[in-house]
Design a protein around this motif. Structure first.
Motif, PDB file in Angstrom:
ATOM      1  N   ASP A  81      29.805 -16.308  82.261  1.00 43.74           N
ATOM      2  CA  ASP A  81      28.232 -15.213  82.386  1.00 43.74           C
ATOM      3  C   ASP A  81      27.570 -15.539  83.445  1.00 43.74           C
ATOM      4  OD1 ASP A  81      27.220 -12.838  80.809  1.00 43.74           O
ATOM      5  OD2 ASP A  81      25.011 -14.094  80.846  1.00 43.74           O
ATOM      6  N   ARG A  85      27.086 -14.285  87.017  1.00 46.33           N
ATOM      7  CA  ARG A  85      25.437 -13.333  87.659  1.00 46.33           C
ATOM      8  C   ARG A  85      24.676 -14.149  88.865  1.00 46.33           C
ATOM      9  NH1 ARG A  85      24.110 -10.438  84.360  1.00 46.33           N
ATOM     10  NH2 ARG A  85      24.998 -10.193  81.902  1.00 46.33           N
ATOM     11  N   LYS A  87      27.217 -15.186  91.027  1.00 45.45           N
ATOM     12  CA  LYS A  87      28.459 -14.471  92.488  1.00 45.45           C
ATOM     13  C   LYS A  87      29.014 -15.790  92.800  1.00 45.45           C
ATOM     14  CE  LYS A  87      29.933 -10.570  94.948  1.00 45.45           C
ATOM     15  NZ  LYS A  87      30.442 -11.256  96.169  1.00 45.45           N
ATOM     16  N   ILE A 111      29.288  -8.055  84.425  1.00 45.31           N
ATOM     17  CA  ILE A 111      28.039  -8.525  85.453  1.00 45.31           C
ATOM     18  C   ILE A 111      28.423  -7.559  86.856  1.00 45.31           C
ATOM     19  CG2 ILE A 111      28.338 -10.537  86.700  1.00 45.31           C
ATOM     20  CD1 ILE A 111      28.815 -12.480  84.407  1.00 45.31           C
ATOM     21  N   GLU A 112      29.580  -7.751  86.730  1.00 45.52           N
ATOM     22  CA  GLU A 112      29.641  -6.863  88.278  1.00 45.52           C
ATOM     23  C   GLU A 112      28.889  -5.685  87.945  1.00 45.52           C
ATOM     24  OE1 GLU A 112      33.542  -9.561  89.879  1.00 45.52           O
ATOM     25  OE2 GLU A 112      33.426  -7.053  89.456  1.00 45.52           O
ATOM     26  N   GLU A 114      26.814  -4.929  86.475  1.00 45.68           N
ATOM     27  CA  GLU A 114      24.739  -4.693  86.171  1.00 45.68           C
ATOM     28  C   GLU A 114      23.822  -5.624  87.135  1.00 45.68           C
ATOM     29  OE1 GLU A 114      25.712  -6.081  81.426  1.00 45.68           O
ATOM     30  OE2 GLU A 114      25.206  -7.679  82.667  1.00 45.68           O
ATOM     31  N   GLU A 115      25.243  -6.141  88.323  1.00 45.36           N
ATOM     32  CA  GLU A 115      24.428  -6.987  88.978  1.00 45.36           C
ATOM     33  C   GLU A 115      24.415  -5.792  90.317  1.00 45.36           C
ATOM     34  OE1 GLU A 115      22.405  -9.551  88.748  1.00 45.36           O
ATOM     35  OE2 GLU A 115      23.030  -9.757  86.543  1.00 45.36           O
TER      36      GLU A 115
END
Length: 290
Positions: A81, A85, A87, A111-112, A114-115
């Motif tokens: 996690d 984030r 990357k 994650i992709e 959300e970010e």
């Protein structure tokens, strides 16, 4: 073949100075390690250090890989996690199973989203280091389109098999061969296990040559001094490049003359020889040899 992965150099995730300089060491890929290189008492601080390194350090053209802790440990899921984030190019998953890969993919997809990262942009490199992993390597690769390669971990594998790890490596012949074949079938890279004895140059070169002869496409390194030697062994030789260029030239001339079959130096040239020549030229160009 988008890029070369002849070398994947492990760097401890808890050493700030080594992280700072890892992008200039010449390896094709750098593996920032949160697992074996980091003691249990430093896991949380190393995770933060690696996250900040991924976000802030310029690694230039070096592919950036982070090896997380096993998902079954107290640290693996948080590693995925937090590091996801930041990357990195790739996450490396120890003792990988199909279930592990599916779980990581679910987290990365979230994650992709959300970010605001591109979907599927974070790739995966399963680490095969158990008997289960070897026997199921093909299905592990097939479990996600994020997977771009496999790394063999011989130390843990031989421990799992309760056998001795030797200089000659006969005990991992089957694992090397199976991983090389599965990776070729799935068109992903097959990276060989590190060679641990830094003082045994002869054994090191022989080990690289064995891996190359079995179809593995690169080798992991544990010291920057190993990088150049690995590159030299995996690089096409001058003779191989020259022969490949002659094959391609003869093929093009045969096409101009409307010939479907042609010979070179008195030998018939068929499709496998042409394919091998084309691959040699691609590797030579990527390595800057032509």
């Amino acid at each position: 073949m988008e890029r070369l992965r002849r070398t994947m150099l492990f760097m401890p995730g808890n050493n700030p100075s080594m992280l700072q300089n890892s992008g200039i060491l010449g390896a094709d890929s750098i593996i920032l390690d949160l697992e074996d290189a980091v003691s249990i008492t430093e896991k949380d601080s190393a995770r933060i250090l690696v996250r900040n390194a991924v976000k802030n350090i310029d690694f230039y053209d070096t592919e950036l890989v982070v090896r997380v802790n096993p998902l079954s440990s107290d640290f693996g899921m948080e590693d995925v996690d937090v590091i996801g984030r930041a990357k990195p190019d790739v996450l490396m998953i120890p003792k990988a199973t199909e279930e592990d890969i599916e779980m990581v993919c679910e987290i990365l997809t979230k994650i992709e989203e959300e970010e605001g990262f591109e979907k599927g942009s974070i790739k995966l490199f399963p680490l095969i280091e158990t008997a289960y992993g070897v026997e199921n390597v093909y299905s592990i690769i097939q479990s996600s389109t994020r997977i771009i390669g496999i790394l063999l971990g011989a130390e843990d594998l031989t421990a799992d098999l309760s056998i001795k790890r030797t200089r000659e490596g006969k005990e991992i012949f089957y694992a090397r061969s199976k991983i090389a074949t599965a990776c070729r079938a799935c068109k992903v890279d097959a990276i060989d296990t590190p060679f641990a004895d830094m003082d045994d140059l002869e054994g090191f070169v022989a080990d690289i040559q064995t891996a190359k002869s079995l179809g593995l496409t690169g080798k992991a390194a544990i010291n920057p001094r190993q990088v150049d030697t690995i590159h030299e062994v995996f690089a096409p030789s001058k003779e191989e490049i020259t022969h490949a260029q002659r094959v391609i030239y003869a093929m093009e001339e045969a096409k101009k003359e409307g010939k479907g079959v042609f010979s070179l130096d008195g030998k018939m040239v068929d499709a496998p020889i042409i394919t091998r020549a084309q691959n040699t030229i691609i590797k030579a160009k990527l390595a800057g040899l032509i």
